[in-house]
Design a protein around this motif. Structure first.
Motif, PDB file in Angstrom:
ATOM      1  N   SER A   1       0.839  -1.206   0.000  1.00 17.91           N
ATOM      2  CA  SER A   1       0.000   0.000   0.000  1.00 17.91           C
ATOM      3  C   SER A   1       0.872   1.253   0.000  1.00 17.91           C
ATOM      4  CB  SER A   1      -0.990  -0.011   1.171  1.00 17.91           C
ATOM      5  OG  SER A   1      -0.331   0.328   2.356  1.00 17.91           O
ATOM      6  N   LYS A   2       2.048   1.147   0.597  1.00 20.09           N
ATOM      7  CA  LYS A   2       2.956   2.291   0.632  1.00 20.09           C
ATOM      8  C   LYS A   2       3.610   2.557  -0.728  1.00 20.09           C
ATOM      9  CE  LYS A   2       5.946   4.504   3.685  1.00 20.09           C
ATOM     10  NZ  LYS A   2       6.539   4.793   4.876  1.00 20.09           N
ATOM     11  N   TYR A   3       3.912   1.476  -1.450  1.00 22.66           N
ATOM     12  CA  TYR A   3       4.606   1.612  -2.733  1.00 22.66           C
ATOM     13  C   TYR A   3       3.843   0.873  -3.835  1.00 22.66           C
ATOM     14  CZ  TYR A   3       8.405   2.779   0.483  1.00 22.66           C
ATOM     15  OH  TYR A   3       9.164   3.331   1.481  1.00 22.66           O
ATOM     16  N   PRO A   4       2.780   1.457  -4.369  1.00 25.50           N
ATOM     17  CA  PRO A   4       2.032   0.789  -5.430  1.00 25.50           C
ATOM     18  C   PRO A   4       2.977   0.457  -6.595  1.00 25.50           C
ATOM     19  CG  PRO A   4       0.865   2.756  -4.695  1.00 25.50           C
ATOM     20  CD  PRO A   4       2.225   2.788  -4.045  1.00 25.50           C
ATOM     21  N   GLY A   5       2.838  -0.715  -7.137  1.00 23.41           N
ATOM     22  CA  GLY A   5       3.691  -1.106  -8.264  1.00 23.41           C
ATOM     23  C   GLY A   5       4.896  -1.933  -7.845  1.00 23.41           C
ATOM     24  N   ILE A   6       5.191  -1.943  -6.531  1.00 27.14           N
ATOM     25  CA  ILE A   6       6.297  -2.775  -6.054  1.00 27.14           C
ATOM     26  C   ILE A   6       5.831  -4.235  -6.079  1.00 27.14           C
ATOM     27  CG2 ILE A   6       5.810  -2.937  -3.562  1.00 27.14           C
ATOM     28  CD1 ILE A   6       8.776  -1.941  -3.150  1.00 27.14           C
ATOM     29  N   HIS A   7       6.777  -5.162  -6.210  1.00 28.59           N
ATOM     30  CA  HIS A   7       6.421  -6.586  -6.184  1.00 28.59           C
ATOM     31  C   HIS A   7       6.797  -7.191  -4.838  1.00 28.59           C
ATOM     32  CE1 HIS A   7       5.641  -6.464 -10.465  1.00 28.59           C
ATOM     33  NE2 HIS A   7       6.790  -5.824 -10.617  1.00 28.59           N
ATOM     34  N   ILE A   8       6.018  -8.210  -4.445  1.00 26.98           N
ATOM     35  CA  ILE A   8       6.350  -8.975  -3.238  1.00 26.98           C
ATOM     36  C   ILE A   8       6.545 -10.420  -3.668  1.00 26.98           C
ATOM     37  CG2 ILE A   8       5.582  -9.778  -0.961  1.00 26.98           C
ATOM     38  CD1 ILE A   8       5.886  -6.780  -0.879  1.00 26.98           C
ATOM     39  N   THR A   9       7.658 -11.003  -3.253  1.00 30.40           N
ATOM     40  CA  THR A   9       7.927 -12.398  -3.602  1.00 30.40           C
ATOM     41  C   THR A   9       8.346 -13.174  -2.359  1.00 30.40           C
ATOM     42  OG1 THR A   9       8.972 -13.807  -5.277  1.00 30.40           O
ATOM     43  CG2 THR A   9      10.408 -12.217  -4.166  1.00 30.40           C
ATOM     44  N   SER A  10       8.370 -14.500  -2.474  1.00 29.47           N
ATOM     45  CA  SER A  10       8.837 -15.339  -1.369  1.00 29.47           C
ATOM     46  C   SER A  10       9.129 -16.742  -1.874  1.00 29.47           C
ATOM     47  CB  SER A  10       7.741 -15.419  -0.288  1.00 29.47           C
ATOM     48  OG  SER A  10       8.121 -16.320   0.733  1.00 29.47           O
TER      49      SER A  10
END
Ligand code: THG
Length: 268
Positions: A185-194
Motif C-alpha cells: 500500500s505504501k509503494y504501489p507497483g512494487i512486487h512482493i515475492t517469497s
C-alpha cells in the motif's frame, strides 16, 4: 503471478550431482520443463564453493539461455558474484538478491541503475532476520530509498519479506501478511515475492503447508513466488487463487489451463 522457477539450485542433491558431473542434459531438461509450465524467470543457484561459483553460474546460465528464452534469476548470497556474472546474461532478468545487509544494495544498485535488470531485496539487515513486521517494513523502506537514489523505480523491486518457519515463530504468516499489505500500500507497483518452503521447515506434510501459504500470501498481495512450476498441485492452487481473487476474467485462464491439462486433480 510472476513465477520464479526454483529447480536449478545446487542445494538440491540431484542438481548438485548434475553440476559436479557437468550433466548438461539434466539441467537443460529442468529449464525446458519450467519454461513450458509458465515460469516467468528461471532461477540459477550454484550453491558451490566460492572459488568455483562464478564459473558454475556461467555454465548454468549458458545451458538455460541456449535452451529457452525465459529470462534468468541469478541467485547468490554474494553480490560481487552476481555483478561479475551479469554480463554473461544475454538479456536482463532478475537479481536474487540484495538486502540491507553487508552493503549489498551499494554493490548491486549502481550496476543495474541504467539497465533493465530487476532485483529481489530481502528484508534483513546487519542485525539479522527480523520477526517483527514493523522491522520488515522499515528495512523495505530503507531499501526503496537506496534504490530511488539510483533512480531505480519501485516496479523493478521484488521485496522478499522473508517468512519465518511456523514451527518456531507462531506469527510467521501473520507477520508476513502484515508486512506484505503495508509495503504494497505504501509503494504501489512494487512486487512482493517469497520462497514457499521456508514456512514449513521441520514440519510434516510440507507440500500442503507450502501450498496453503501460497494461497494466503497471494490473498495478502504477494504477486510473485519462488516455486516449482512443474508441480501440478502448486499450479492448480495458484490458478484457483487468481480466479477467486477476481483477476482471471471469465475464469478464462483457469478453464484454458484445465482443458490443456496444465492443472488438474492430484495424480496420486
Ligand atoms: N527467497 C529468495 N531466494 C531463495 C529463497 C527464498 N532462493 C533459494 C530458496 N529460497 C528457494 N529455492 C528452492 C529451491 C528448491 C527447493 C526449495 C527452495 C526444494 N526443492 C525440492 C526439489 O526440487 O526436489 C522439492 C520441491 C517441491 O516438492 O516443491 O526443496 O526464500 N529470494
Amino acid at each position: 503471478m510472476i513465477i520464479i522457477g526454483e529447480k536449478i539450485n545446487g542445494a538440491i542433491p540431484r542438481v548438485a550431482k548434475a553440476i559436479a558431473d557437468r550433466d548438461e542434459a539434466f539441467i537443460r531438461d529442468l529449464a525446458v520443463r519450467q519454461a513450458e509450465y509458465g515460469a516467468t524467470y528461471i532461477d540459477v543457484c550454484a550453491s558451490t564453493d566460492p572459488e568455483i561459483e562464478r564459473d558454475t553460474l556461467k555454465w548454468l546460465m549458458d545451458i538455460v539461455q541456449n535452451a529457452v528464452d525465459t529470462p534468468l534469476c541469478i541467485d547468490s548470497s554474494d553480490p560481487s558474484v552476481i555483478v561479475d556474472v551479469l554480463p554473461h546474461a544475454k538479456k536482463p532478468g532478475l537479481i536474487n538478491s540484495a538486502s540491507d545487509e553487508g552493503g549489498k544494495c551499494e554493490i548491486i544498485f549502481p550496476v543495474i541503475a541504467d539497465t533493465k535488470w530487476n532485483c529481489i531485496a530481502l528484508t534483513c539487515d546487519n542485525t539479522g532476520l527480523p520477526m517483527d513486521p514493523a522491522v520488515k517494513i522499515r528495512i523495505a523502506e530503507t531499501i526503496v530509498e537506496k534504490a530511488q537514489k539510483h533512480k531505480i523505480a519501485v516496479s523493478r523491486l521484488f521485496i522478499d519479506p522473508l517468512v519465518n518457519g511456523i514451527a518456531t515463530v507462531g506469527e510467521a504468516l501473520i507477520s508476513f501478511m502484515e508486512a506484505t499489505r503495508e509495503i504494497k500500500s505504501k509503494y504501489p507497483g512494487i512486487h512482493i515475492t517469497s520462497g514457499l518452503s521456508n514456512i514449513s521447515f521441520g514440519m510434516p506434510l510440507r507440500k500442503y503447508i507450502n501450498q496453503t501459504f501460497l494461497v494466503l500470501a497471494m490473498g495478502a498481495g504477494m504477486d510473485s513466488a519462488i516455486m516449482d512450476p512443474t508441480s501440478a498441485d502448486m499450479r492448480t492452487a495458484l490458478y484457483a487463487t487468481e480466479m477467486l481473487m477476481g483477476i482471471d476474467e471469465y475464469c478464462a485462464e483457469f478453464l484454458d489451463a484445465y482443458r490443456e491439462g496444465v492443472i488438474g486433480p492430484p495424480k496420486n
